[in-house]
Design a protein around this motif. Structure first.
Motif, short mmCIF file in Angstrom:
data_model
loop_
_atom_site.label_atom_id
_atom_site.label_comp_id
_atom_site.label_asym_id
_atom_site.label_seq_id
_atom_site.Cartn_x
_atom_site.Cartn_y
_atom_site.Cartn_z
N SER A 71 0.82 -1.22 0.00
CA SER A 71 0.00 0.00 0.00
C SER A 71 0.85 1.27 0.00
N GLY A 72 2.17 1.12 -0.28
CA GLY A 72 3.03 2.27 -0.44
C GLY A 72 3.52 2.89 0.85
N VAL A 73 3.70 2.09 1.91
CA VAL A 73 4.12 2.61 3.22
C VAL A 73 5.44 1.94 3.63
N PRO A 74 6.47 2.73 3.98
CA PRO A 74 7.71 2.14 4.51
C PRO A 74 7.48 1.74 5.97
N THR A 75 6.97 0.54 6.17
CA THR A 75 6.42 0.16 7.48
C THR A 75 7.46 0.17 8.60
N ARG A 76 8.65 -0.35 8.35
CA ARG A 76 9.66 -0.37 9.41
C ARG A 76 10.13 1.05 9.73
N ALA A 77 10.33 1.85 8.72
CA ALA A 77 10.73 3.24 8.95
C ALA A 77 9.64 4.00 9.70
N LEU A 78 8.39 3.69 9.39
CA LEU A 78 7.27 4.33 10.09
C LEU A 78 7.25 3.91 11.56
N ALA A 79 7.51 2.62 11.82
CA ALA A 79 7.52 2.14 13.20
C ALA A 79 8.63 2.81 14.01
N VAL A 80 9.81 2.97 13.41
CA VAL A 80 10.91 3.66 14.09
C VAL A 80 10.53 5.12 14.38
N THR A 81 9.90 5.76 13.40
CA THR A 81 9.49 7.16 13.56
C THR A 81 8.46 7.30 14.67
#
Length: 431
Positions: free
Chosen positions: A319-329
């Motif tokens: 779905s176009g989401v950098p999931t791991r980077a989002l979790a870190v953020t």
């Protein structure tokens, strides 16, 4: 380089209007509700209007530099991918890291500020209540972003329209309606500190540079990214000039105004418009918060998407989401919004903008002289005003403390780079 399996390539879902809305949302934040007073203190009378107009024009070549490169890179990252193409992995990694640190610190400060403003109205006044509300805000926006870029785009577009409604209403009332009371003629442009005024206006115009950061999710990126980059700056410039003019005309003591747009709305449209513009402040802050949660993780995923991988941060969901980077953020922002007073978290602002302006200018020069990506040496001319404005920001807007924080961020980035690993080559087809 692709960072996700072939069967999970995200569909590009962002169209021209949504990308333009992202750029406008990035520029038109909470600052414009207070900036006219700050500018008037340095450039009184109509000089404040000229400060917004001339600075907006001065930034057009900068936007064009981002647009020229943005149309030639259809991957997420903006200056991160520009630096990778021109200078290699190390420079790209450090650019991405400093941009990311600045972005998540700023996101933390803005979210904490919004929670502080809203907490009393929802019965959560006090430090504990403010932190609970800030944590809920961060988690809710993260969940929204995690649901997919399509959902995020619809939401930031709606919030952008909602934040522009009260501002457009104020501008319309100023242009077409008589004042609610006696209004003296505006003061003429007078002498003042034009450099300080221009510097403050330049910070108010920041935001158009985030448009190429999500280029990997944009349909027809080669046309849409340049349009949205330059278009968002022009829309904001016209809006800011008009709003500042409305404030100058309505408030003879503009430099002393605590909430200039709200006070000007009272003059031009009465109590109803005053309340509408006041409500727009929170809507604008919410839009900025969402935009930050969308774009900030993409600096982190972009720095890990080159020849070296870092903990799989480059992985993108279908779905176009950098999931791991989002979790870190989410983890970092949650930690910082619970620290207390975050007024000092904009410590990398001027340095980060210089870095993005400077790297974009340098990359454009190098790639143009190499004649790569269909660039010609003439394109390098756009790098000159971009670099000049970036250096001006640092020379007159950055403090020694910002330089120290930036140095620490670079050192941390160099250490983090040692944890990255060469990417395993993708096996080719069998003969």
């Amino acid at each position: 380089m692709s960072t996700h399996p072939a069967d999970a390539v995200p569909k590009r879902t962002i169209g021209p209007f949504q990308l333009l809305a992202l750029g406008v949302n990035g520029i038109v934040g909470v600052g414009i509700f207070f900036a006219p007073a700050e500018i008037a203190a340095q450039a009184p009378g109509m000089a404040a209007v000229w400060a917004f107009a001339l600075t907006g024009l001065a930034l057009v070549p900068v936007a064009l530099a981002f647009a020229v490169l943005g149309r030639r890179f259809d991957a997420d990252g903006g200056p991160v991918v520009f630096a990778r193409a021109a200078f290699g992995e190390r420079a790209s990694f450090l650019v991405g890291w400093v941009a990311y640190v600045s972005a998540f610190l700023s996101a933390s400060a803005v979210m904490a500020g919004l929670a502080r403003a809203l907490a009393p109205s929802v019965g959560l006044a006090g430090p504990v209540g403010e932190r609970l509300l800030a944590s809920a805000l961060v988690t809710s926006l993260t969940a929204l972003v995690a649901s997919g870029i399509r959902v995020s785009a619809r939401t930031w577009t709606a919030l952008t329209v909602l934040k522009l409604v009260p501002l457009a209403a104020l501008l319309g009332a100023f242009l077409f309606l008589p004042a609610a009371g006696e209004v003296p003629p505006p003061l003429p442009a007078t002498g003042g500190s034009w450099l300080k005024a221009g510097l403050a206006v330049m910070f108010a115009y920041q935001g158009f540079e985030i448009v190429p950061v999500i280029a990997g999710q944009v349909r027809s990126a080669e046309r849409t990214v340049p349009m949205a980059t330059v278009g968002s700056l022009l829309v904001a410039a016209l809006l800011y000039v008009g709003l500042t003019w409305a404030c100058v005309a309505a408030l003879p003591a503009l430099a002393e105004a605590k909430a200039p747009l709200v006070q000007a709305a009272s003059v031009w449209g009465g109590v109803g418009l005053e309340r509408l513009v006041a409500a727009g402040t929170s809507v604008s802050a919410l839009g900025i918060c969402l935009g930050m949660m969308v774009t900030t993780p993409r600096y982190l995923s972009a720095l890990a998407s080159g020849e070296r991988s870092l903990f799989g941060l480059e992985r993108m969901s279908a779905s176009g989401v950098p999931t791991r980077a989002l979790a870190v953020t989410w983890t970092l922002v949650m930690g910082f919004v619970n620290l207390g007073d975050l007024s000092e978290l904009f410590a990398l602002s001027a340095i980060a903008v210089l870095m993005q302006f400077g790297v974009t200018a340098a990359a454009l020069t190098v790639l143009s002289l190499r004649r790569e990506r269909n660039l010609r040496p003439a394109h390098a001319l756009l790098a000159v005003p971009t670099l000049v404005l970036g250096l001006t920001l640092v020379a007159f807007g950055a403090s020694a403390r910002e330089a120290a924080v930036a140095s620490l961020a670079v050192l941390a980035g160099l250490a983090l780079m040692q944890l990255s690993r060469p990417r395993a080559p993708v096996p080719g087809p069998l003969p």
